[in-house]
Design an enzyme around this catalytic site. Structure first.
Site, PDB file in Angstrom:
ATOM      1  N   HIS A 188       5.071  50.303  25.525  1.00  0.00           N
ATOM      2  CA  HIS A 188       5.111  52.100  25.842  1.00  0.00           C
ATOM      3  C   HIS A 188       4.542  52.999  24.457  1.00  0.00           C
ATOM      4  O   HIS A 188       4.964  54.355  24.551  1.00  0.00           O
ATOM      5  CB  HIS A 188       6.308  52.445  26.348  1.00  0.00           C
ATOM      6  CG  HIS A 188       7.056  51.531  27.475  1.00  0.00           C
ATOM      7  ND1 HIS A 188       6.885  51.763  28.559  1.00  0.00           N
ATOM      8  CD2 HIS A 188       7.959  50.470  27.251  1.00  0.00           C
ATOM      9  CE1 HIS A 188       7.393  50.729  29.213  1.00  0.00           C
ATOM     10  NE2 HIS A 188       8.185  49.962  28.459  1.00  0.00           N
TER      11      HIS A 188
ATOM     12  N   LYS B 169     -13.401  65.475   6.760  1.00  0.00           N
ATOM     13  CA  LYS B 169     -13.141  64.512   7.922  1.00  0.00           C
ATOM     14  C   LYS B 169     -13.806  63.170   7.937  1.00  0.00           C
ATOM     15  O   LYS B 169     -14.835  63.144   7.055  1.00  0.00           O
ATOM     16  CB  LYS B 169     -13.842  65.224   9.425  1.00  0.00           C
ATOM     17  CG  LYS B 169     -13.175  66.265   9.783  1.00  0.00           C
ATOM     18  CD  LYS B 169     -11.505  65.925  10.278  1.00  0.00           C
ATOM     19  CE  LYS B 169     -11.593  64.846  11.537  1.00  0.00           C
ATOM     20  NZ  LYS B 169     -12.073  65.335  12.927  1.00  0.00           N
TER      21      LYS B 169
ATOM     22  N   GLU C 126     -14.808  54.791  18.478  1.00  0.00           N
ATOM     23  CA  GLU C 126     -14.574  55.540  19.775  1.00  0.00           C
ATOM     24  C   GLU C 126     -15.558  55.154  20.608  1.00  0.00           C
ATOM     25  O   GLU C 126     -15.402  54.905  21.795  1.00  0.00           O
ATOM     26  CB  GLU C 126     -14.887  56.955  19.214  1.00  0.00           C
ATOM     27  CG  GLU C 126     -13.741  57.296  18.567  1.00  0.00           C
ATOM     28  CD  GLU C 126     -13.776  58.805  17.826  1.00  0.00           C
ATOM     29  OE1 GLU C 126     -13.767  59.834  18.538  1.00  0.00           O
ATOM     30  OE2 GLU C 126     -14.702  58.733  16.778  1.00  0.00           O
TER      31      GLU C 126
END
Ligand code: ARG
Length: 460
Positions: free
Chosen positions: A156, A283, A290
């Site tokens: 979970h 960044k 992705e």
């Protein structure tokens, strides 16, 4: 030369029809398979006496020239070339004249196209299998290097129990082994020659489907000509195999995204596989991971697409089947890119062992071990579970140190202190297939053996 059907139909095809009907831009990439299939067919025609030896030689030469022209980029495709089969035959007739006009004897584009596509799929399944093995190798190497590094095992997405990083990495390698197996199984059903089925019903000419099948290296030959030209199960299966593989790659990608976040900080992905932001100078984005996740959408779409194309088709060939190629090609192309990229990421990834153990080595993650300690001492598990759960609650409510509460509890002896040594949580896992040190050593041997078998299968 006009259309293939100029004998029967008159009138120009409209631009709109051509744009919808032509598949050359897509099926061009089948040219090698198409030429090989034609070579097999021509050898067979000569050997059963349907064409003269001299015609055979002229056609084979023309096919070779055509192949060279397409490979080198000097081939001039023409407006009337609606697909690769038409283009190749047109060129063979230009080069070999009357002999070339005999090439298509006893054959239809219906058996031709699916022969090409089966050959292409076999080659592509092999290529995909090899790329899977490379990613597995990379995962296994990292598992070897990971030594006794621990990280939280999650259910979970909540921290559950400490596990070895090697165990975690190998979990992905095992999933990839199943993908490999599915490729092999799909391969066996793809490995059937449909050539010789004709348009749908075979031929009145004495052609020999077994001869062409053997020439092309197929393990089997079709048994039913209607099935041969209409069956695209192998396409659907190959796309499914790709789709499930993509799902696995997506899960790996998602983990890399999570793990490389500041919140987790478990991995540092090499700069080569990340990008910066056009606006935010600080960044470092895990774009490749992705995309491993994001590209899966289109492959699942390809599977839904092909099944939908196939579902309502009456026997036998219907032009709808021309729609089989794009999703098939795209699925292999996409997964090949993603597999290569993920292998590169795992070859160069750096695991942050401190961050991982920091996240793992928390007293609560020993809760199950404490309950099992009580089981050893004779307490029924359900009771032990409630008892340790009570201590967890008490620790949270009172903000008191969990370890201290446990040590003070009468159910536990002084030896319980050992249970809070993080390494011990791993050492205590003694069951086969578990994250225990010994079990993982056994597992490493098992996956390496498995990989050896896989490697021997792809290099055949
Ligand atoms: N371009 C077609 C395909 O990809 C080849 C077969 C066409 N056959 C036909 N009878 N129209 O499916």
């Amino acid at each position: 030369m006009g259309t293939l059907w100029e004998g029967r139909l008159s009138g120009e095809t409209t631009d709109a029809l051509k744009a919808l009907n032509d598949s050359l831009e897509i099926d061009k990439r089948l040219y090698k398979e198409d030429i090989l299939g034609s070579m097999a067919h021509v050898e067979m025609l000569a050997s059963v006496g349907l064409i003269e030896k001299s015609d055979r030689a002229l056609i084979l030469d023309a096919l070779r020239v055509t192949e060279e022209e397409i490979a080198s980029g000097s081939f001039v495709f023409q407006a009337a070339d609606e697909d690769i089969h038409t283009a190749v035959e047109r060129r063979v007739i230009e080069i070999a004249g009357a002999a070339g006009a005999r090439m298509h004897t006893g054959r239809s584009r219906n058996d031709q196209v699916v022969t090409d596509l089966r050959l292409w799929t076999l080659k592509s399944l092999d290529g995909l299998a090899a790329l899977i093995v490379s990613l597995q190798k990379s995962l296994i190497e990292q598992a070897e290097k990971a030594d006794e590094t621990r990280l939280p095992g999650y259910t979970h997405l909540q921290q559950a129990q400490p596990v070895l990083l090697s165990h975690h990495l190998l979990a992905h390698a095992w999933a990839l082994s199943r993908d490999f197996d599915r490729i092999i199984e799909t391969r066996s059903r793809t490995d059937v020659s449909p050539l010789g089925a004709g348009a749908l019903a075979g031929s009145s000419l004495p052609i020999d489907p077994i001869m062409t099948s053997e020439y092309l290296g197929f393990s089997e030959t079709f048994k039913n000509s209607l099935d041969a030209v209409s069956d695209r199960d192998f396409v659907a299966e190959a796309i499914f195999v790709n789709a499930l593989l993509a799902v696995h790659l997506s899960r790996i990608g998602e983990e890399l995204v999570l793990w490389s976040s500041e919140e987790f900080g478990f991995v540092d992905i090499d700069d080569e596989y990340t990008t910066g932001s056009s606006m935010l100078p600080q960044k470092k984005n895990p774009d490749i991971a992705e995309l491993a996740r994001g590209k899966t959408g289109r492959i699942i779409g390809n599977l839904a697409g092909i099944l939908t194309v196939l579902k309502g088709l009456p026997l036998t060939y219907n032009k709808d089947l021309q729609e089989d190629k794009e999703p098939l090609f795209d699925s292999f192309d996409t997964n090949s890119l993603v597999l290569t990229a993920l292998t590169g990421i795992f070859d160069s990834v750096v695991f942050n062992k401190e961050k991982m153990s920091e996240a793992t080595d928390k007293p609560f993650s020993m809760a199950i071990d404490l309950a099992e300690y009580l089981v050893h001492k004779g307490m029924p598990f359900r009771e032990a579970h409630t008892m340790v759960g009570g201590l967890v609650k008490a620790s949270i409510d009172s903000k008191k140190d969990f370890k201290k509460l446990v040590m003070e509890d009468d159910n536990f002896g002084s030896e319980i202190e050992n249970f809070f040594i993080p390494e011990m949580a791993i050492k205590r896992r003694i069951t086969p297939g578990s994250t225990g040190l010994e079990a993982v050593e056994v597992q490493k041997e098992q996956i390496k053996k498995r990989l050896e078998i896989q490697t021997s299968m792809i290099s055949r």
